[in-house]
Structure formats: C-alpha cells, structure tokens
Design a protein around this motif. Structure first.
Motif, short mmCIF file in Angstrom:
data_model
loop_
_atom_site.label_atom_id
_atom_site.label_comp_id
_atom_site.label_asym_id
_atom_site.label_seq_id
_atom_site.Cartn_x
_atom_site.Cartn_y
_atom_site.Cartn_z
N VAL A 57 0.85 -1.21 0.00
CA VAL A 57 0.00 0.00 0.00
C VAL A 57 0.87 1.24 0.00
O VAL A 57 0.62 2.21 -0.75
N LEU A 58 1.91 1.24 0.84
CA LEU A 58 2.82 2.39 0.89
C LEU A 58 3.51 2.58 -0.45
O LEU A 58 3.64 3.72 -0.95
N PHE A 59 3.95 1.48 -1.07
CA PHE A 59 4.59 1.55 -2.38
C PHE A 59 3.62 2.10 -3.43
O PHE A 59 4.00 2.93 -4.27
N PHE A 60 2.35 1.66 -3.36
CA PHE A 60 1.36 2.13 -4.32
C PHE A 60 1.11 3.63 -4.18
O PHE A 60 1.04 4.35 -5.18
N VAL A 61 1.03 4.10 -2.93
CA VAL A 61 0.81 5.53 -2.70
C VAL A 61 2.00 6.34 -3.20
O VAL A 61 1.83 7.38 -3.88
N TYR A 86 9.61 -2.05 -7.19
CA TYR A 86 9.02 -3.38 -6.96
C TYR A 86 10.05 -4.31 -6.32
O TYR A 86 9.72 -5.07 -5.40
N ILE A 87 11.29 -4.25 -6.79
CA ILE A 87 12.35 -5.09 -6.21
C ILE A 87 12.57 -4.73 -4.74
O ILE A 87 12.73 -5.61 -3.88
N ILE A 88 12.55 -3.42 -4.45
CA ILE A 88 12.73 -2.98 -3.07
C ILE A 88 11.60 -3.51 -2.18
O ILE A 88 11.83 -3.95 -1.06
#
Length: 261
Positions: A57-61, A86-88
C-alpha cells in the motif's frame, strides 16, 4: 569436544544424538503444546501478511505520487523506477518474513528447553536480522554450489550448517560464527540428521502424493472444479498449519539434543 559460547548462557558440549530420541521428544512437545506451536506460526503468518500489505500500500501511494510529479519524464525512466521500487518492496517483504520467523525460532527454542515463552518472542528477531540475512545468503550459496557438484556435497553442506538459525539466537554469535559453530555441533551427527531429513521428507511427501492421486481421480471422473479448490486449500492447510510447524519443532529439538539442553 568443547564448543565456544558466544553468549552469557555458558559453555556446552555437543553430543551425538539418536533419531528416535529426537522424534520422541519433538512429538511429545508437539502434542502437549499443540495450541501454542500452531498459534505462534499462525500469528507469524498473519503478521507477515499484514506487513506485506502495508508495504505494498505504501509503495502504491508513493508510486501514484511519483507518477503525478514525474508526468513529463521519459516513460523508460518511469518503468525503470517502477521495477526498482518493486524489487525494493520484495526485499522488504522478505526481511519482514525473516524477522517474524526468527521470532518463531526463538519461541520454539525456548519451548523445547522447557521455558514458558510468550508470543512477544515474535518481535525479538531484530538483533539477529542482519546476521541471519548474511548467514542465510552464505548458506544458500554454499548449498547451491554443493548441489552443482553431483548433489551429494550440497546435501552434506545442508546438514552440516542447518542448525545456524538456532545457534545464532541461542548464543547471539557475532558475524558468521553461527555457521562455523554449526560444524562443531553437527560433527558426528550428519548420519542421524540425514535420517531425520529423510523421515521429514517422507512425511511431507504424503500430502503431495495424496493431492496428486485425488486430482488424478477427479480428472478421470470429471469431478466439479470446486472440489479441486477445496483439495488445494486442504493441502495448504496441512502444509502450513501442521507440517511446517512440526518441521521447525524437529529442527529445534535436534539442536537442543546436539547441544545437550
């Protein structure tokens, strides 16, 4: 032969173990603490999923915000940033899983030693996380190289260094000493550890062959698709709720037996 101690728990003397003694002790612990053994694994699974969802969710935001700010940037750069992000995320999720399962190892080890651990042990893995990651990467590389050389060296390496997670937690060893100390406590026990691995492998294969057999019967008889989904859910339930917890308990018991605890 004496093994050095890396913690305040004092010295210990490795000993040769027996297959029957390991499984007898592990089974007694498993049946008498079934709720606790299963509970700590279920809670670890739940916490891992929650952490993974939070990270995604954090990555998406962040990705949405970045896309809005970088609308004029070359699409190739955006794709590269997305792949890197994405790798992270995958790496962070892997660390979260490793963190919680360090807590599981700690909980199981205390249970094997006759202590009364609480589920707070699931959050005790932070001091070991970096060393566990390094040791795990080295273990995987050695194991992979061993498999390349006619498989047998890979099996020997797997058995020789397998107790390193328990050693790291039990002794709080610095650096990669959990791997080097593993050689000390498994010396003279490789044959027994191999037999234990064979037994656990055979037990693990039972649900695999069962689901293959049932799926084959369904395909021939034209069973309803929902039955296949039910079988798969049952297989996952047996694997993650029973086999993995018991396997980790056997590993902790083997370690305790080898270190005379």
């Amino acid at each position: 032969m004496k093994a050095s101690s890396g913690s305040s728990r004092g010295g210990w003397e490795p000993r040769e173990i027996e297959v029957g003694a390991v499984f007898s002790r592990a089974w007694e612990l498993y049946t008498s603490n079934l709720g606790r053994v299963l509970g700590v694994h279920i809670l670890a699974y739940i916490l891992t999923v929650v952490a993974s969802v939070a990270v995604f969710v954090l990555f998406f935001v962040i990705a949405l915000a970045g896309a809005a700010l970088l609308r004029q940037v070359d699409p190739g750069i955006l794709i590269a940033l997305a792949v890197a992000g994405y790798i992270i995320v995958i790496l962070i999720n892997s660390l979260c899983q490793l963190y919680f399962f360090l807590g599981v190892f700690s909980y199981i080890l205390k249970l094997v030693r006759g202590e009364d651990p609480s589920f707070n042990e699931l959050f005790s893995g932070w001091p070991y996380l970096g060393r566990m990651l390094i040791c795990s990467l080295l273990f995987f590389v050695m194991y992979a190289v061993g498999l390349v050389f006619l498989i047998v060296p890979g099996i020997i390496i797997m058995l020789m260094f397998s107790p390193y997670p328990y050693l790291l937690i039990d002794r709080n060893l610095p650096g990669i000493e959990a791997l080097t100390e593993s050689r000390q406590i498994t010396r003279g026990n490789l044959k027994v550890l191999f037999l234990i691995s064979l037994v656990m492998g055979g037990i693990t294969l039972v649900p695999y062959f069962t689901i293959l057999f049932l799926n084959g019967g369904m395909n021939q008889g034209g069973g309803p698709p929902v039955l296949g989904a039910v079988l798969m859910l049952g297989f996952m339930f047996v694997l993650y709720i029973f086999l993995i917890p018991f396997s980790i308990l056997v590993g902790g018991t083997s370690y305790a037996e080898m270190t005379n605890q």
